[in-house]
Design an enzyme around this catalytic site. Structure first.
Site, PDB file in Angstrom:
ATOM      1  N   ASP A 498       0.651  -1.208  -0.003  1.00  0.00           N
ATOM      2  CA  ASP A 498      -0.015  -0.154  -0.141  1.00  0.00           C
ATOM      3  C   ASP A 498       0.878   1.147   0.129  1.00  0.00           C
ATOM      4  OD1 ASP A 498      -2.209   1.306   0.295  1.00  0.00           O
ATOM      5  OD2 ASP A 498      -2.098   1.725   2.406  1.00  0.00           O
ATOM      6  N   LYS A 499       0.419   2.263  -0.420  1.00  0.00           N
ATOM      7  CA  LYS A 499       1.316   3.612  -0.538  1.00  0.00           C
ATOM      8  C   LYS A 499       1.228   4.360   0.904  1.00  0.00           C
ATOM      9  CE  LYS A 499       0.366   7.306  -2.951  1.00  0.00           C
ATOM     10  NZ  LYS A 499       0.489   8.517  -1.980  1.00  0.00           N
ATOM     11  N   THR A 500       0.304   4.925   0.724  1.00  0.00           N
ATOM     12  CA  THR A 500       0.043   5.919   1.969  1.00  0.00           C
ATOM     13  C   THR A 500       0.048   5.369   3.361  1.00  0.00           C
ATOM     14  OG1 THR A 500      -1.453   7.258   0.584  1.00  0.00           O
ATOM     15  CG2 THR A 500      -1.483   7.937   2.890  1.00  0.00           C
ATOM     16  N   PHE A 628     -17.823  12.211   1.530  1.00  0.00           N
ATOM     17  CA  PHE A 628     -16.748  11.701   0.595  1.00  0.00           C
ATOM     18  C   PHE A 628     -17.052  10.088   0.290  1.00  0.00           C
ATOM     19  CE2 PHE A 628     -12.957   9.436  -0.660  1.00  0.00           C
ATOM     20  CZ  PHE A 628     -12.544   9.988  -1.867  1.00  0.00           C
ATOM     21  N   ARG A 684       0.049  15.198  -4.046  1.00  0.00           N
ATOM     22  CA  ARG A 684      -1.338  14.730  -3.935  1.00  0.00           C
ATOM     23  C   ARG A 684      -1.951  16.074  -4.247  1.00  0.00           C
ATOM     24  NH1 ARG A 684      -4.688  10.841   0.008  1.00  0.00           N
ATOM     25  NH2 ARG A 684      -6.640  11.239  -0.833  1.00  0.00           N
ATOM     26  N   GLY A 884      -3.549  -1.802   7.101  1.00  0.00           N
ATOM     27  CA  GLY A 884      -5.091  -2.155   7.728  1.00  0.00           C
ATOM     28  C   GLY A 884      -5.977  -1.595   7.331  1.00  0.00           C
ATOM     29  N   ALA A 885      -6.019  -0.410   6.845  1.00  0.00           N
ATOM     30  CA  ALA A 885      -7.113   0.338   6.205  1.00  0.00           C
ATOM     31  C   ALA A 885      -7.514  -0.139   4.924  1.00  0.00           C
ATOM     32  CB  ALA A 885      -6.811   1.965   6.266  1.00  0.00           C
ATOM     33  N   ASN A 886      -8.379  -0.746   4.808  1.00  0.00           N
ATOM     34  CA  ASN A 886      -9.250  -1.185   3.394  1.00  0.00           C
ATOM     35  C   ASN A 886      -8.280  -2.354   2.816  1.00  0.00           C
ATOM     36  OD1 ASN A 886     -11.260   0.448   3.633  1.00  0.00           O
ATOM     37  ND2 ASN A 886     -10.123   2.273   2.402  1.00  0.00           N
ATOM     38  N   ASP A 887      -7.273  -2.821   3.317  1.00  0.00           N
ATOM     39  CA  ASP A 887      -6.545  -3.855   2.777  1.00  0.00           C
ATOM     40  C   ASP A 887      -6.641  -5.222   3.551  1.00  0.00           C
ATOM     41  OD1 ASP A 887      -4.793  -1.955   1.663  1.00  0.00           O
ATOM     42  OD2 ASP A 887      -3.710  -1.543   3.257  1.00  0.00           O
TER      43      ASP A 887
END
Length: 1223
Positions: A498-500, A628, A684, A884-887
């Site tokens: 993941d990047k961020t 969002f 970004r 962990g977020a959305n992964d």
């Protein structure tokens, strides 16, 4: 009939299964009972281990709709069998039915809808699930889910809630009123209790299940056999080992159950208020909730006991339990299409699509916002194990088995040992019959050879290396909940990042802004917090267009929103519950600049002019918020400046999306160029837009307007540029992985060009490499799906022509090995939308793109999982590293998932790093490789141990002798266990190397190593045995050891009485075989204890070295200088000094030959094998390597710049496509 007998449930899903119907057969049951008695219960054990055999042995095939038992088999590569008993759900006396015609049936046959005539719908539902008899319903339970027989689809299916096949209109029109008590009782009967029940099994149940493991049954058989043969000490030792192992296993399993139970049980039963049809509010336990109940969300928040869709009010929710992201999320009510100005049609409700309106089970509602006189309401859509939390718990309770070649090969090797044991079994029987032995002795000796060939300590020995690796990982802050995965991590050859928050820092810093005036970009500004801009629409957008909220006085929300709001220096104020209660409507959130930012001229010096000071206060109220959406890639708000008549709409989001929703004349002509410049530099970029709303839009109308009506015809205002810095350790870690021939892939939700820029910055894409962007579009207006190929410009170019001259693109390289074919100098990049189109319409291109795909941007959570699966389909061993977020899905699916978050979502990931740094990845791979090599070493050693002992016993059986009880005990406990548990202690090598360990035991080098050592050991053991038989002398024992007892020099002499029993063990052949084999175990252990390049050298394993030296010295001492007490315990005889020297020579030559052969196999074996394979031109086993070979000679690959690949108009199953060049 065949169609009736075989069905498929959960079709197209991950847990798809074939289903067969059976009925109990009494005569088969009687036969099995007889068989169980005749086999002493062994047949019962066999049927317990094999569900398929159990059902087929006791039942006959039957139609699924009438069967009593169902046999299930998964359709994945594991093909696992399960069986379940059909049960009946009684319905009589539960409901009263009216004799009326049936009303509207539910079209999808799953979800239950509320109609005006509830009793009729009940009857309709029951008819659907219970054939023609409404008194009972047939169902079975599998993995905590109930499957009911459904007459509509003529198959079993599980009951769904309101999460499928229900439109948003229906949610409001049919379900918002609530349920009657009768309908609630009916649904409660069908759906059962709303709980995620993780039952902690009793110690007795766990004990029975553990003891019935085939391994322990074999140990029990061995112990009984040894006891009959009077091998009491060794039997006792094995019993103690087994008891310790069982207790340890029970403690570990029960601890995991208790932890999971405690995690699930927290707030699992609470009191909730629900609305009934007559507007009555009833308080019930959360366990009584059913889909369709209208739940009232309390003002002070709660932990959600189910999945529910919000239909009234707003909630602030912490979803860390599911997403791993602790940032509070604002949930708004589901848009009501019936009051939508433009209309949204019959859009179906989906918990995933409408995440921003869905409250998920296990998440915490922190605050609610409401209207006076109206309550915050949510309709229950899923309960129990069907909820998002329930599915997560099910994935933990019933994980997919680990498929790894090592374990498959281990079973094959054990099978080979069983075959060898069978040969020894037959040989022992024949030899004993020829020597006219008693039947009892023949049975005991022949069965004993089996227990020798298949060592009971093998499983414990195999797990030792993994346990040590797990302990070392814990020391470096990596925690593991699936130890078997450590070995698999030793094979990883591709890692997705993941990047961020993973490759880059978590937080974003505001680099600056670039406003637009008169359709032209102004110069970039780095100071947003200035008096000149304080009342500008640009700053107003930054102040209002966010999802921030105050929790206990602290501003919380998305990190990007926080940075943006902090940069302007404004203040956010929210209405209290008391203030809201005083008004007839919800009090809006208000933002205003701090006093220091406002121009001093606005302040009045006259204290009496208070009326004029009020308008001078610059405040903006946020009237309506559209959160969002990752699908829409934007958010918007409706706000009003204090004193203004008209409201303002503000919008922010992905620049491309925002620009498309703005009036073209307001977007600068150089917008794309400016955006590309920023994204290439790794920034970004977020775009802002604004428009004044019509004065006819009142506060009430705004609350019911659709976001589409707001988000159009905006004025483009400019860009916010955020900087996301690389973590300090990222480039070095990626360089280490590249040196080790481990591919790296970026999977992110960020912008494509930003992702490519970060990939270049961190070294994932080298400066001279080419990036090919695949831009796919789905079929539209009769046109077929197509892919446009664009070559992204390199940041550093060797010459000007390299960007345009397709011939200059370096796409073919000379490779030293097939493994290097993947390291070519071009990379594919695509976004999530293109990835989905390619998966659906260009299946034959997917493997080619997986071979060189490096950047995947704008990827949704399910797309990340699909990417991991696609990489695995071409035989990559895939690691996934995310925060962990959305992964979660990708972390679970990968061979080795490493979560950098310690939140509860990481319970689904096999590994969790305590420090949020990707430096854990090389550490995990190094430890995985060390554990894998340890497993190979231990398995080879245990195999040699079995064969050496098997051959020793076979030789001694030929002279009607055997090893003594204490000889077995000394070999198995003092030598084998000590060696096994110390040789596994070698730490991992300090750095990753390009070479990878083999993935399975069935490989040329490993087999040659084992076979050569077997030949050497058997040869030297035979030499000693037959050499000692050449002596035909029986000397007085006193001549050798100064005692008066006589011993057997050769077992061919005849003895009687006790002398015969003594000489069965105490003879020179036994002593010779015992000493030579004891040295062989130690020699093989040293030869197999490999170090570099995957483990530290064995001389650094101090415990192993000390253990081996002590054992060598002890055995050498008792061989060269016999001690009467030791000889008596070990049942060995004191041989002449000359024969001791002979044995020493045999042992030394054996050690020298074994170690030299093993070193030669290590050094030259791989070269010889590679040469042999190159001569044969063998096709690589891994699909990606075979594909790399093909593509290396394909002149049409990679696609040329500015070409298009189109799908054929009639898409076949294989997704064939053709390439056409656009002129």
């Amino acid at each position: 009939m065949d169609k009736e007998e075989r069905k498929t449930i959960n079709k197209g899903q991950e847990d798809e299964m074939e289903l067969h119907g059976y009925n109990l057969c009494h005569w088969k049951l009687a036969l099995v009972s007889v068989g169980v008695i005749c086999t002493g219960g062994f047949l019962l054990l066999l049927l317990y281990w094999m569900p398929e055999w159990r059902v087929k042995a006791t039942c006959v095939r039957a139609a699924v709709k009438d069967c009593e038992v169902v046999l299930l088999r998964t359709t994945d590569e594991f093909r696992i069998w399960f069986c379940a008993k059909i049960r009946f759900l009684p319905l009589e006396n539960q409901l009263n039915f009216n004799a009326k015609s049936l009303v509207n049936k539910v079209s999808n046959g799953h979800a239950i809808h509320v109609s005006e005539n509830l009793t009729e719908e009940n009857k309709c539902e029951i008819n659907k699930y219970s054939q023609t008899q409404p008194q009972q319903m047939r169902y079975f339970t599998h993995h905590s889910i109930k499957y009911f027989w459904n007459d509509t689809i003529h198959n079993f299916d599980f009951l769904r809630g309101l999460d499928e096949g229900v439109s948003c209109t229906s949610i409001y029109e049919k379900h918002s009123a609530g349920l009657t008590k009768g309908m609630h009782a009916y649904r409660k009967l069908l759906y059962g209790v709303n709980e995620i029940a993780v039952k902690v099994p009793s110690v007795f149940k766990l004990l029975i299940k553990e003891v019935l493991n085939p391994f322990y049954i074999f140990q029990l058989f061995s112990v009984i056999l040894w006891s009959i043969d009077e091998y009491y000490y060794y039997a006792l030792a094995i019993v103690i080992m087994s008891i310790v192992s069982i207790i340890s296993s029970l403690y570990s399993i029960r601890k995991q159950y208790v932890m999971l139970h405690d995690m699930v049980a927290t707030h699992s039963t609470v009191r909730v208020s629900v609305c009934r049809v007559n507007e009555e509010i009833e308080e019930i336990f959360s366990t009584d909730l059913v889909p369709g109940d209208v739940m009232i969300i309390p003002l002070n928040g709660t932990v959600m006991p189910c999945d529910a869709v919000l239909i009234n009010g707003t909630c602030i929710v912490n979803e860390s339990m599911l997403t791993g992201e602790s940032v509070p999320v604002t949930k708004t009510n589901l848009p009501n299409p019936s009051v939508d100005v433009r209309g949204a049609g019959e859009e179906l409700y989906s918990p995933e699509t409408h995440r921003r309106h869905t409250l998920f089970c296990g998440t915490t509602v922190i605050q609610t916002r409401f209207y006076t006189g109206e309550l915050v309401k949510a309709i229950v859509v899923r309960t129990g194990f069907s909820t998002s939390k329930g599915q997560l718990v099910r994935s933990i309770l019933y994980p997919k088995p680990t498929d790894f070649k090592l374990y498959r090969d281990a079973y094959l090797f054990l099978l080979c040992l069983v075959v060898v044991a069978g040969i020894g079994f037959i040989y022992t029987i024949i030899n004993s019959i020829l020597n006219k032995k008693e039947v009892q002795e023949i049975i005991i000796k022949s069965l004993d050879i089996i227990t020798i060939t298949v060592p009971p300590a093998l499983p414990a020995a195999m797990t030792a290396g993994i346990v040590y690796a797990q302990r070392r990982l814990k020391k470096v802050g990596i925690f593991c909940i699936s130890p078997q995965r450590i070995n698999i991590c030793g094979q990883l050859n591709l890692v997705c990042f993941d990047k961020t928050g993973t490759l880059t820092e978590d937080g974003l810093d505001l680099w600056g802004i670039q406003r637009v005036e008169n359709t032209r970009f102004l110069l970039p500004e780095d100071n947003v917090c200035s008096e000149m801009l304080v009342k500008s629409q640009f700053v107003a957008c930054m102040a209002t267009c966010h999802s921030l909220t105050k929790i206990e006085g602290v501003l919380s929300g998305d990190p990007l929103d926080l940075k943006m709001f902090e940069a302007i220096g404004w203040i956010l104020e929210e209405a209290t519950e008391e203030e809201t209660a005083l008004h007839n409507r919800i009090m809006p959130t208000v933002v205003h600049p701090s006093k220091q930012l406002l121009p001093e001229s606005t302040a009045s010096g006259n204290e009496e002019m208070e009326l004029f000071e009020l308008p001078a206060t610059y405040e903006i109220g946020i009237v309506r918020q559209f959160p969002f959406s990752s699908a829409l890639q934007r958010m918007s708000v409706v706000a009003r400046v204090l004193g203004d008549k008209k409201m303002d709409a503000y919008m922010k989001g992905a620049p491309e999306v925002i620009a498309s929703l703005c009036r073209p004349e307001t977007v600068p002509v150089d917008f794309e160029k400016v955006l590309e410049d920023y994204t290439k530099q790794g920034f970004r970029v977020i775009a802002l837009a604004h428009r004044k709303l019509e004065s006819k839009l009142t506060w009430h109308k705004v609350q019911h307007i659709s976001r589409d009506a707001i988000e159009n015809n905006m004025d483009f205002m400019g860009l916010i540029i955020m900087q996301n810095k690389l973590k300090q350790e990222t480039p070095a870690v990626l360089e280490d992985l590249h040196k080790a021939n481990i591919r790296t892939v970026m999977v992110t939700g960020d912008n494509m060009l930003t992702a490519v820029s970060v990939a270049r910055d961190c070294g994932m894409i080298l400066p001279q490499d080419k990036v090919i962007i695949a831009e796919a579009s789905p079929p539209k207006d009769g046109r077929v799906a197509k892919i446009n190929w664009h070559y992204a410009d390199s940041l550093t170019q060797c010459d000007e022509s390299s960007a345009t001259d397709s011939e200059a693109i370096p796409i073919k390289l000379a490779h030293d090995s097939l493994e290097d074919l993947q390291l070519t100098r071009y990379h594919f990049a695509m976004n999530g939308k293109s990835f989905s189109v390619i998966l659906e319409h260009f299946q034959d291109l997917v493997p080619k793109l997986m071979l060189h795909g490096t950047v995947f941007a704008r990827m949704a959570p399910d797309q990340k999982t699909q990417l991991v699966e696609a990489l695995q389909n071409v035989d990559y061993f895939v690691g996934m590293c995310g925060d962990g977020a959305n992964d979660c899905g990708a972390l679970k699916r990968a061979h080795g998932g490493i979560s950098l978050s310690e939140l509860e979502a990481s319970v689904a990931s096999p590994f969790t790093s305590k420090t949020p740094s990707i430096s854990c990845v090389p550490n995990l791979i190094r430890e995985g490789r060390a554990a894998l090599m340890t497993s190979f070493c231990v398995f080879k050693f245990m195999a040699l141990y079995s064969i050496i002992q098997y051959f020793s016993v076979t030789l001694l059986y030929s002279i009607l002798s055997n090893l003594g009880d204490f000889q077995f005990l000394f070999i198995d406990l003092a030598i084998i266990l000590v060696v096994v548990f110390t040789m596994s202690l070698n730490p991992a090598w300090k750095e990753l190397v390009a070479q990878r360990p083999p993935s399975g035991l069935i490989s040329g080098a490993l087999l040659f190593s084992v076979l050569s050592q077997i030949i050497i050991c058997v040869g030297f053991q035979s030499l000693g045995f037959f050499w000692v038989k050449q002596y035909k002398v029986c000397e007085p024992y006193s001549d050798v050891c100064n005692t008066t007892r006589s011993a057997c020099w050769n077992s061919s002499h005849l003895y009687n009485g006790t002398e015969l029993d003594t000489c069965k063990i105490q003879n020179y052949e036994n002593t010779t075989v015992f000493f030579i084999s004891s040295f062989q175990y130690l020699t093989v252990a040293v030869a197999f204890s490999k170090g570099k390049p995957f483990r530290q050298p064995c001389y650094k394993n101090y415990l192993f070295v000390i253990s081996v030296i002590i054992l060598y010295v002890f055995i050498l001492f008792i061989m060269l200088h016999p001690i009467a007490s030791v000889d008596q315990i070990l049942e060995i005889v004191c041989v002449p000094y000359q024969w001791r020297i002979h044995m020493l020579i045999i042992v030394l030559i054996n050690a020298f030959v074994s170690i030299m052969v093993e070193e030669s196999v290590d050094r030259w074996g791989k070269c010889c094998l590679s040469w042999a394979l190159s001569c044969r031109k063998k096709t690589p086993k891994a699909k990606y390597m075979y594909l790399a070979q093909e593509l290396s000679i394909d002149p049409e690959w990679p696609p040329k710049p500015q070409t298009t690949t189109e799908a054929k108009s009639v898409v076949k199953e294989n997704g064939s496509c053709q390439i056409s060049t656009i002129a």
